[in-house]
Design a protein around this motif. Structure first.
Motif, short mmCIF file in Angstrom:
data_model
loop_
_atom_site.label_atom_id
_atom_site.label_comp_id
_atom_site.label_asym_id
_atom_site.label_seq_id
_atom_site.Cartn_x
_atom_site.Cartn_y
_atom_site.Cartn_z
N GLU A 27 0.89 -1.18 0.00
CA GLU A 27 0.00 0.00 0.00
C GLU A 27 0.92 1.22 0.00
OE1 GLU A 27 -3.25 0.62 3.14
OE2 GLU A 27 -1.72 2.10 3.62
N HIS A 32 -6.59 3.04 4.86
CA HIS A 32 -8.00 2.82 5.23
C HIS A 32 -8.94 3.73 4.44
CE1 HIS A 32 -7.69 -0.09 8.65
NE2 HIS A 32 -6.44 0.27 8.53
N ASP A 34 -9.87 2.65 1.15
CA ASP A 34 -10.58 1.87 0.11
C ASP A 34 -12.03 1.60 0.48
OD1 ASP A 34 -9.76 -0.06 1.99
OD2 ASP A 34 -8.90 -1.43 0.51
N ASP A 172 -6.07 -4.46 -2.07
CA ASP A 172 -5.15 -5.58 -2.24
C ASP A 172 -5.41 -6.33 -3.55
OD1 ASP A 172 -4.61 -4.76 0.31
OD2 ASP A 172 -5.46 -6.51 1.31
N TYR A 221 -9.18 -4.15 12.87
CA TYR A 221 -9.50 -3.67 11.52
C TYR A 221 -11.01 -3.47 11.39
CZ TYR A 221 -9.62 -3.42 6.40
OH TYR A 221 -9.83 -3.02 5.10
C1 GLA Z 1 -5.71 -4.06 4.58
C2 GLA Z 1 -6.98 -4.33 3.75
C3 GLA Z 1 -7.12 -3.30 2.62
C4 GLA Z 1 -7.02 -1.86 3.17
C5 GLA Z 1 -5.80 -1.71 4.08
C6 GLA Z 1 -5.77 -0.40 4.80
O1 GLA Z 1 -4.57 -4.26 3.79
O2 GLA Z 1 -6.94 -5.64 3.22
O3 GLA Z 1 -8.35 -3.50 1.96
O4 GLA Z 1 -8.20 -1.51 3.84
O5 GLA Z 1 -5.73 -2.74 5.07
O6 GLA Z 1 -5.68 0.66 3.91
#
Ligand code: GLA
Length: 395
Positions: A27, A32, A34, A172, A221
């Protein structure tokens, strides 16, 4: 069945077998955002998951991973349930099978799938999305079906949301699907639009992995996910025209009665969205690299102070890296609560300097950590046995 036997089977079935590769991801910017319908920047890396698929003429499914599970899972295309314990890794594959079945895209008969990964373990490079994408790509080939990359990414996200039960956004899966050599992947998560953005050639991307995995990382999360929804509900009660948290501005938060912790979550999302847009526009108009890098450093500070998904180890690494003259910007990457820090550096940043960072970390936390340098790479694709072949024995 041992790997070698499987490879023999694959060789005998070359005509109707298939072989795919899906990369892991970093990333790059947009923490956070998406699942809040924002814009995010990902980078597909030059490591990932390989999947060999061979059809069977009955209804058997067999899944084997030499890295992950080390033993074979056996089931049937006619019905399966969510797995636990040693076989919980298969849920990423089974979720994809289920979703392909729902969309009438799955092979009608059974299949053997064999996985191998060259992603460093527990680094937070989303081996789960790579596993999903490699599974989906292989099964579509076995079934003789093709879909666009955006549909492929969405199938895999749905598998993770519905079957695995993780409320992740599309970052992802979208990055693993749309990766491009020397490029970032830009995702407009509201419109489900994917594009690429060239990285400056004289820059590099490094990962420093704390190996810390908070026990509660999945539930933390989900908590952040719920908090963002709560902020949106509060804003909407005053501004019903707002559809997404990323459409809000700070004065809207000020105009509501909102608990302090939720206000901080909301501010992080709003400001992070602005940073992603500024970074994208800046890169397109050749803005000074140091200014672009400062958006990454600010992103980390915001994750730490406002979204509160950092920890002292990640903060230490981000501080060390952000004060280094060859580092453009460094930030926690992915869900947070442990995991890794990514650093975007000038090419003058060398392995020696990475070692110094890990030594400083060791002096402070009495813990050795690892680092990796990655290249921006192409997304999910058909793999060829003799190029990037992880199964040396096939040669
Ligand atoms: C994890 C999730 C993604 C995104 C990130 C935070 O990697 O799988 O979808 O939300 O955290 O940006």
């Amino acid at each position: 069945m041992q790997n070698l036997e499987f490879i023999e089977l694959f060789k005998q079935n070359k005509q109707n077998g298939s072989f795919s590769f899906a990369p892991g991801r970093i990333e790059f910017l947009g923490n956070h955002l998406d699942y809040n319908g924002g814009d995010v920047l990902g980078m597909a890396v030059n490591a990932g998951v390989y999947c060999l698929g061979v059809p069977t003429d009955d209804n058997t499914i067999s899944l084997f991973s030499e890295n992950i599970g080390g033993s074979r899972w056996l089931g049937s295309v006619d019905g399966f349930t969510k797995q636990s314990g040693n076989f919980s890794w298969t849920n990423y594959c089974l979720g994809v099978v289920k979703e392909l079945q729902n969309q009438n895209l799955a092979p009608k008969n059974g299949f053997h799938l064999l996985f191998s990964s060259d992603l460093p373990t527990s680094v937070g490079l989303s081996s789960s999305a790579a596993l999903e994408l490699a599974t989906a790509h292989t099964l579509l080939q076995l079934a003789g079906n093709t879909v666009e990359r955006d549909q492929l990414a969405n199938i895999c996200r749905k598998a993770e949301n519905d079957f695995v039960g993780m409320p992740c956004g599309i970052l992802d899966q979208g990055t693993s699907a749309f990766g491009k050599k020397n490029n970032l992947v830009c995702i407009d998560c509201d419109q489900n639009k994917f594009s690429n953005l060239a990285l400056p050639p004289d820059t590099e991307v490094w990962i420093f992995n704390t190996r810390i995995k908070h026990d509660l990382v999945d539930s933390l999360y989900s908590t952040r996910h719920k908090e963002c929804q709560e902020v949106l509900n509060i804003v909407q009660s005053k501004f019903p025209e707002i559809n997404l948290l990323t459409e809000c501005n700070p004065s809207m938060l000020d105009a509501t009665e909102i608990p302090e912790n939720l206000k901080k979550r909301g501010l992080h999302v709003i400001e992070e969205q602005n940073r992603v847009r500024a970074f994208k526009e800046g890169l397109e108009s050749n803005l000074n690299l140091a200014v672009l890098g400062s958006y990454l450093a600010d992103s980390h500070a915001s994750s730490s102070d406002k979204f509160e998904n950092s920890c002292s180890e990640l903060d230490f690494l981000a501080d060390q890296l952000n004060s280094h003259k060859s580092v453009l910007g460094a930030r926690l990457t992915g869900g947070g609560f442990g995991g890794a820090v990514m650093a975007w550096t000038r090419d003058s940043f060398s392995e020696n300097e990475a070692v110094t960072i890990t030594e400083n970390y060791k002096n402070h936390f009495k813990q050795q950590i690892d680092f990796h340098q990655f290249r921006a790479s192409d997304g999910v694709r058909t793999a060829h046995l003799y190029d990037e072949n992880p199964f040396d024995t096939i040669r």
